[in-house]
Design a protein around this motif. Sequence first.
Motif, PDB file in Angstrom:
ATOM      1  N   GLU A  48       0.653  -1.091   0.024  1.00  0.00           N
ATOM      2  CA  GLU A  48      -0.017   0.071  -0.104  1.00  0.00           C
ATOM      3  C   GLU A  48       1.017   1.485  -0.160  1.00  0.00           C
ATOM      4  O   GLU A  48       0.468   2.236  -0.685  1.00  0.00           O
ATOM      5  CB  GLU A  48      -0.845   0.126   1.311  1.00  0.00           C
ATOM      6  CG  GLU A  48      -1.859   1.245   1.208  1.00  0.00           C
ATOM      7  CD  GLU A  48      -2.918   1.177   0.215  1.00  0.00           C
ATOM      8  OE1 GLU A  48      -3.568   2.186  -0.182  1.00  0.00           O
ATOM      9  OE2 GLU A  48      -3.303   0.033  -0.429  1.00  0.00           O
ATOM     10  N   ILE A  49       1.929   1.264   0.844  1.00  0.00           N
ATOM     11  CA  ILE A  49       2.640   2.311   0.807  1.00  0.00           C
ATOM     12  C   ILE A  49       3.617   2.616  -0.458  1.00  0.00           C
ATOM     13  O   ILE A  49       3.611   3.696  -1.045  1.00  0.00           O
ATOM     14  CB  ILE A  49       3.939   2.265   1.888  1.00  0.00           C
ATOM     15  CG1 ILE A  49       3.343   2.357   3.183  1.00  0.00           C
ATOM     16  CG2 ILE A  49       5.042   3.142   1.792  1.00  0.00           C
ATOM     17  CD1 ILE A  49       4.193   1.962   4.540  1.00  0.00           C
ATOM     18  N   GLU A  50       3.965   1.395  -1.180  1.00  0.00           N
ATOM     19  CA  GLU A  50       4.529   1.549  -2.574  1.00  0.00           C
ATOM     20  C   GLU A  50       3.428   2.037  -3.580  1.00  0.00           C
ATOM     21  O   GLU A  50       4.017   3.054  -4.300  1.00  0.00           O
ATOM     22  CB  GLU A  50       5.147   0.164  -2.943  1.00  0.00           C
ATOM     23  CG  GLU A  50       6.307  -0.131  -2.289  1.00  0.00           C
ATOM     24  CD  GLU A  50       6.517  -1.676  -2.582  1.00  0.00           C
ATOM     25  OE1 GLU A  50       5.930  -2.284  -3.347  1.00  0.00           O
ATOM     26  OE2 GLU A  50       7.622  -2.124  -1.927  1.00  0.00           O
ATOM     27  N   LYS A  51       2.415   1.838  -3.458  1.00  0.00           N
ATOM     28  CA  LYS A  51       1.332   2.298  -4.274  1.00  0.00           C
ATOM     29  C   LYS A  51       1.028   3.790  -4.124  1.00  0.00           C
ATOM     30  O   LYS A  51       0.794   4.607  -5.048  1.00  0.00           O
ATOM     31  CB  LYS A  51      -0.221   1.339  -4.135  1.00  0.00           C
ATOM     32  CG  LYS A  51      -1.308   1.887  -4.728  1.00  0.00           C
ATOM     33  CD  LYS A  51      -2.507   1.077  -4.332  1.00  0.00           C
ATOM     34  CE  LYS A  51      -3.568   1.817  -4.880  1.00  0.00           C
ATOM     35  NZ  LYS A  51      -5.019   1.107  -4.623  1.00  0.00           N
ATOM     36  N   LEU A  52       1.009   4.213  -2.676  1.00  0.00           N
ATOM     37  CA  LEU A  52       0.857   5.627  -2.409  1.00  0.00           C
ATOM     38  C   LEU A  52       1.970   6.541  -2.856  1.00  0.00           C
ATOM     39  O   LEU A  52       1.581   7.665  -3.341  1.00  0.00           O
ATOM     40  CB  LEU A  52       0.529   5.534  -0.892  1.00  0.00           C
ATOM     41  CG  LEU A  52      -0.772   5.318  -0.416  1.00  0.00           C
ATOM     42  CD1 LEU A  52      -0.763   5.417   0.885  1.00  0.00           C
ATOM     43  CD2 LEU A  52      -2.149   5.824  -1.087  1.00  0.00           C
ATOM     44  N   ILE A  53       3.156   5.911  -2.854  1.00  0.00           N
ATOM     45  CA  ILE A  53       4.218   6.698  -3.200  1.00  0.00           C
ATOM     46  C   ILE A  53       4.438   7.089  -4.738  1.00  0.00           C
ATOM     47  O   ILE A  53       4.699   7.897  -5.269  1.00  0.00           O
ATOM     48  CB  ILE A  53       5.630   6.007  -2.741  1.00  0.00           C
ATOM     49  CG1 ILE A  53       5.692   5.906  -1.347  1.00  0.00           C
ATOM     50  CG2 ILE A  53       6.815   6.465  -3.571  1.00  0.00           C
ATOM     51  CD1 ILE A  53       7.002   5.334  -0.832  1.00  0.00           C
ATOM     52  N   GLU A  54       3.822   5.801  -5.484  1.00  0.00           N
ATOM     53  CA  GLU A  54       3.662   5.758  -7.123  1.00  0.00           C
ATOM     54  C   GLU A  54       2.475   7.050  -7.326  1.00  0.00           C
ATOM     55  O   GLU A  54       2.884   7.747  -8.305  1.00  0.00           O
ATOM     56  CB  GLU A  54       3.362   4.452  -7.356  1.00  0.00           C
ATOM     57  CG  GLU A  54       3.169   4.481  -8.870  1.00  0.00           C
ATOM     58  CD  GLU A  54       3.066   3.003  -9.495  1.00  0.00           C
ATOM     59  OE1 GLU A  54       2.387   3.272 -10.549  1.00  0.00           O
ATOM     60  OE2 GLU A  54       3.462   1.975  -8.968  1.00  0.00           O
ATOM     61  N   GLN A  55       1.594   6.857  -6.618  1.00  0.00           N
ATOM     62  CA  GLN A  55       0.459   7.859  -6.855  1.00  0.00           C
ATOM     63  C   GLN A  55       1.039   9.325  -6.766  1.00  0.00           C
ATOM     64  O   GLN A  55       0.618  10.219  -7.353  1.00  0.00           O
ATOM     65  CB  GLN A  55      -0.718   7.580  -5.987  1.00  0.00           C
ATOM     66  CG  GLN A  55      -1.552   6.283  -6.413  1.00  0.00           C
ATOM     67  CD  GLN A  55      -2.638   6.000  -5.576  1.00  0.00           C
ATOM     68  OE1 GLN A  55      -2.832   6.505  -4.465  1.00  0.00           O
ATOM     69  NE2 GLN A  55      -3.408   4.869  -6.067  1.00  0.00           N
ATOM     70  N   ASN A  56       1.969   9.445  -5.439  1.00  0.00           N
ATOM     71  CA  ASN A  56       2.168  10.796  -5.187  1.00  0.00           C
ATOM     72  C   ASN A  56       3.289  11.170  -6.094  1.00  0.00           C
ATOM     73  O   ASN A  56       2.873  12.349  -6.644  1.00  0.00           O
ATOM     74  CB  ASN A  56       2.768  10.617  -3.870  1.00  0.00           C
ATOM     75  CG  ASN A  56       3.134  12.100  -3.146  1.00  0.00           C
ATOM     76  OD1 ASN A  56       2.355  12.969  -3.531  1.00  0.00           O
ATOM     77  ND2 ASN A  56       4.172  12.093  -2.371  1.00  0.00           N
TER      78      ASN A  56
END
Length: 75
Positions: free
Chosen positions: A48-56
Amino acid sequence: MQNQTALEKLNEKISIILQQYHTLKSENKVLRTEVITLRSESEIKTQEIEKLIEQNTMKDLEIEEIVEKIESILG
């Protein structure tokens, strides 16, 4: 208190050790299950953190593009 023979004392101590063994075995099983659960939760959170970093990162790129368009319009 009655006098116990060496064999009775040994039998009593073995029974105590077996009880402790079964207790520790049970605790170990519970802890192993907890570790597996926590590892699984950690992996989900990491994803989830990796996904959020990518979205950011994508949002940052969008913002940069918008700023560039505004600057080009304003000249």
